[in-house]
Design an enzyme around this catalytic site. Sequence first.
Site, PDB file in Angstrom:
ATOM      1  N   PHE A 172      33.976  36.184   6.073  1.00  0.00           N
ATOM      2  CA  PHE A 172      33.549  35.735   4.747  1.00  0.00           C
ATOM      3  C   PHE A 172      32.051  35.922   4.567  1.00  0.00           C
ATOM      4  O   PHE A 172      31.586  36.451   3.556  1.00  0.00           O
ATOM      5  CB  PHE A 172      33.927  34.268   4.544  1.00  0.00           C
ATOM      6  CG  PHE A 172      33.485  33.707   3.214  1.00  0.00           C
ATOM      7  CD1 PHE A 172      34.331  33.754   2.120  1.00  0.00           C
ATOM      8  CD2 PHE A 172      32.229  33.133   3.049  1.00  0.00           C
ATOM      9  CE1 PHE A 172      33.930  33.245   0.881  1.00  0.00           C
ATOM     10  CE2 PHE A 172      31.826  32.630   1.816  1.00  0.00           C
ATOM     11  CZ  PHE A 172      32.681  32.688   0.735  1.00  0.00           C
ATOM     12  N   CYS A 214      28.302   3.015   1.629  1.00  0.00           N
ATOM     13  CA  CYS A 214      28.687   2.019   0.620  1.00  0.00           C
ATOM     14  C   CYS A 214      28.614   0.597   1.153  1.00  0.00           C
ATOM     15  O   CYS A 214      28.334  -0.349   0.399  1.00  0.00           O
ATOM     16  CB  CYS A 214      30.091   2.318   0.107  1.00  0.00           C
ATOM     17  SG  CYS A 214      30.164   3.772  -0.963  1.00  0.00           S
ATOM     18  N   ASP A 259      38.985  39.548   9.414  1.00  0.00           N
ATOM     19  CA  ASP A 259      39.659  40.149   8.275  1.00  0.00           C
ATOM     20  C   ASP A 259      38.622  40.677   7.301  1.00  0.00           C
ATOM     21  O   ASP A 259      37.444  40.341   7.397  1.00  0.00           O
ATOM     22  CB  ASP A 259      40.544  39.114   7.573  1.00  0.00           C
ATOM     23  CG  ASP A 259      39.721  37.942   7.021  1.00  0.00           C
ATOM     24  OD1 ASP A 259      38.950  37.342   7.803  1.00  0.00           O
ATOM     25  OD2 ASP A 259      39.828  37.634   5.830  1.00  0.00           O
ATOM     26  N   GLY A 299      40.751  34.822   1.185  1.00  0.00           N
ATOM     27  CA  GLY A 299      40.469  35.693   0.055  1.00  0.00           C
ATOM     28  C   GLY A 299      40.196  34.932  -1.215  1.00  0.00           C
ATOM     29  O   GLY A 299      40.236  33.701  -1.276  1.00  0.00           O
ATOM     30  N   HIS A 344      29.326   9.420   2.307  1.00  0.00           N
ATOM     31  CA  HIS A 344      30.274   8.912   1.314  1.00  0.00           C
ATOM     32  C   HIS A 344      31.210  10.009   0.816  1.00  0.00           C
ATOM     33  O   HIS A 344      32.437   9.795   0.733  1.00  0.00           O
ATOM     34  CB  HIS A 344      29.548   8.293   0.133  1.00  0.00           C
ATOM     35  CG  HIS A 344      30.466   7.990  -1.006  1.00  0.00           C
ATOM     36  ND1 HIS A 344      31.401   6.973  -0.968  1.00  0.00           N
ATOM     37  CD2 HIS A 344      30.660   8.623  -2.204  1.00  0.00           C
ATOM     38  CE1 HIS A 344      32.101   6.964  -2.078  1.00  0.00           C
ATOM     39  NE2 HIS A 344      31.680   7.958  -2.859  1.00  0.00           N
ATOM     40  N   CYS A 385      32.970   3.281   3.589  1.00  0.00           N
ATOM     41  CA  CYS A 385      32.070   4.134   4.363  1.00  0.00           C
ATOM     42  C   CYS A 385      30.761   3.403   4.671  1.00  0.00           C
ATOM     43  O   CYS A 385      30.406   2.415   4.023  1.00  0.00           O
ATOM     44  CB  CYS A 385      31.798   5.450   3.634  1.00  0.00           C
ATOM     45  SG  CYS A 385      30.543   5.367   2.328  1.00  0.00           S
ATOM     46  N   GLN A 392      45.482  37.954   3.299  1.00  0.00           N
ATOM     47  CA  GLN A 392      44.748  38.418   2.130  1.00  0.00           C
ATOM     48  C   GLN A 392      45.750  38.903   1.066  1.00  0.00           C
ATOM     49  O   GLN A 392      46.929  38.628   1.163  1.00  0.00           O
ATOM     50  CB  GLN A 392      43.783  39.530   2.535  1.00  0.00           C
ATOM     51  CG  GLN A 392      42.651  39.063   3.441  1.00  0.00           C
ATOM     52  CD  GLN A 392      41.604  38.242   2.702  1.00  0.00           C
ATOM     53  OE1 GLN A 392      41.604  38.129   1.480  1.00  0.00           O
ATOM     54  NE2 GLN A 392      40.687  37.633   3.463  1.00  0.00           N
ATOM     55  N   ASP A 443      39.407  23.313   4.296  1.00  0.00           N
ATOM     56  CA  ASP A 443      38.005  22.979   4.528  1.00  0.00           C
ATOM     57  C   ASP A 443      37.181  23.374   3.319  1.00  0.00           C
ATOM     58  O   ASP A 443      37.591  24.217   2.526  1.00  0.00           O
ATOM     59  CB  ASP A 443      37.474  23.725   5.762  1.00  0.00           C
ATOM     60  CG  ASP A 443      37.357  25.217   5.492  1.00  0.00           C
ATOM     61  OD1 ASP A 443      36.262  25.671   5.111  1.00  0.00           O
ATOM     62  OD2 ASP A 443      38.362  25.947   5.645  1.00  0.00           O
ATOM     63  N   CYS A 475      34.699   1.117  -1.369  1.00  0.00           N
ATOM     64  CA  CYS A 475      34.675   2.163  -0.344  1.00  0.00           C
ATOM     65  C   CYS A 475      34.237   1.568   0.988  1.00  0.00           C
ATOM     66  O   CYS A 475      33.312   0.748   1.041  1.00  0.00           O
ATOM     67  CB  CYS A 475      33.732   3.292  -0.758  1.00  0.00           C
ATOM     68  SG  CYS A 475      33.583   4.611   0.478  1.00  0.00           S
ATOM     69  N   ASP A 486      35.623  29.946  11.928  1.00  0.00           N
ATOM     70  CA  ASP A 486      36.124  31.092  11.178  1.00  0.00           C
ATOM     71  C   ASP A 486      35.594  32.367  11.832  1.00  0.00           C
ATOM     72  O   ASP A 486      34.765  32.328  12.738  1.00  0.00           O
ATOM     73  CB  ASP A 486      35.750  31.000   9.707  1.00  0.00           C
ATOM     74  CG  ASP A 486      34.255  31.051   9.459  1.00  0.00           C
ATOM     75  OD1 ASP A 486      33.506  31.372  10.391  1.00  0.00           O
ATOM     76  OD2 ASP A 486      33.835  30.763   8.332  1.00  0.00           O
TER      77      ASP A 486
END
Length: 434
Positions: free
Chosen positions: A131, A374, A207, A284, A400, A371, A257, A331, A369, A127
């Site tokens: 932010f 797990c 931005d 935003g 997880h 993963c 925005q 994300d 699961c 990014d």
Amino acid sequence: MPASASSPSSVPSAVSDPASGFSFSVGQRLTETSSPSDALVDANGGEFLGRTGTISTPHGTIQTPAFIAVGTKATVKAVLPESIADLGAQAVLANAYHLYLQPGPEILDAAGGLGAFMNWSGPTFTDSGGFQVMSLGSGFKKVIDMKNVDTSGPDDAVAPGKERLAHIDDDGVWFKSHLNGDKHRFSPEISMQVQHQIGADIMFAFDELTTLQNSRAYQEESLERTRLWALRCLDEHFSLTASRVGKPYQALFGVIQGAQYEDLRRKACRDLGAMPFDGFGIGGALEKENLGTIVRWCNEELPEDKPRHLLGISEPDDIFTAIENGADTFDCVSPTRVARNSAFYTPYGRFNLSGAKYKKDFGPLQEGCDCYACLNYSRAYIHHLFKAKEMVSATLISIHNERFVVKMVDDARLAIESGDFFEFKAETLGQYYS
């Protein structure tokens, strides 16, 4: 690095040539594979714009919709890059602000770019730093309010008891480092220089972040500032791309925005959509209850042949709302952040492993699961690790949680393709929020 540049008067002609290694193709549209009822369309406020697609980058492809794991400081907190790959994440996103302050973008450039530096072979995002400059600069740390629209206060409000660390002008932002108080300057040109040195496959234009507490007048002023900064980012991006011969092409996304205002969101999309960005980020502050509506406004205006990234969401209801209204990638730091406080996701909601009832629970975090956590460890063991303040507890829960969100989005993509997206959404959210 220059601290300023004059505002360009025209839109540059092109971002990249066809051989750049970056491209996007639309796969199947949600309305082509499913037949939502009139009631569903009415409840959504308009046509569903969800789709599948493929983003191609110099370091691999991303099948969309996709959840992008956040590796803020060139690491997904507590998790090895190899584990992130094993759990199915297709790409990672790092933070230009944090990497600019530490270790410095020149270090990543010398290492061969973000991916090489962190031993991640897949696609990467950064990014712009906007932010963090704004949120940390106003003392609000990492969270921007998504629930309360209140424009009665001053536009330059800061968190109670905090000092304003960022000051905006039309050329850029002066800010103090949250690490040591040193003064720094970010402008569109500097953000582009920093991100080119970091070397991610996909970057975002610099931005100005606004909040739901800013006045309508300030939102209009900020939107124009962001539009002019977008042009400057493109100019600097072209210059750097031409001068950094031999480097893989880095795609540049413009950031939309406009807060909660339909006319401002649509104007931003038309303005930036006419510019030669490779894709777009929807940014935003977004009212949670209107998230789908705002995403739909944007995607009704943005070019259909370019990818759209929604910045900063990971709750299951928000994810499905974003997907069905046309977000391709998104994300959020939440899966690993809540893991450090012992929270883990299951199909039946989110629970805290710190509870005493898990002390003798020898089942996995989630039955079924696949993963690493797990398949190999019990709730009782991870509960013990958390109580003993052992760092590996955060590692196992983070693995997880990331897998849970990645798989949910992967399954949503498959559901679009198979034509049962709305049934899958109803079942998934019905269980999770029951």
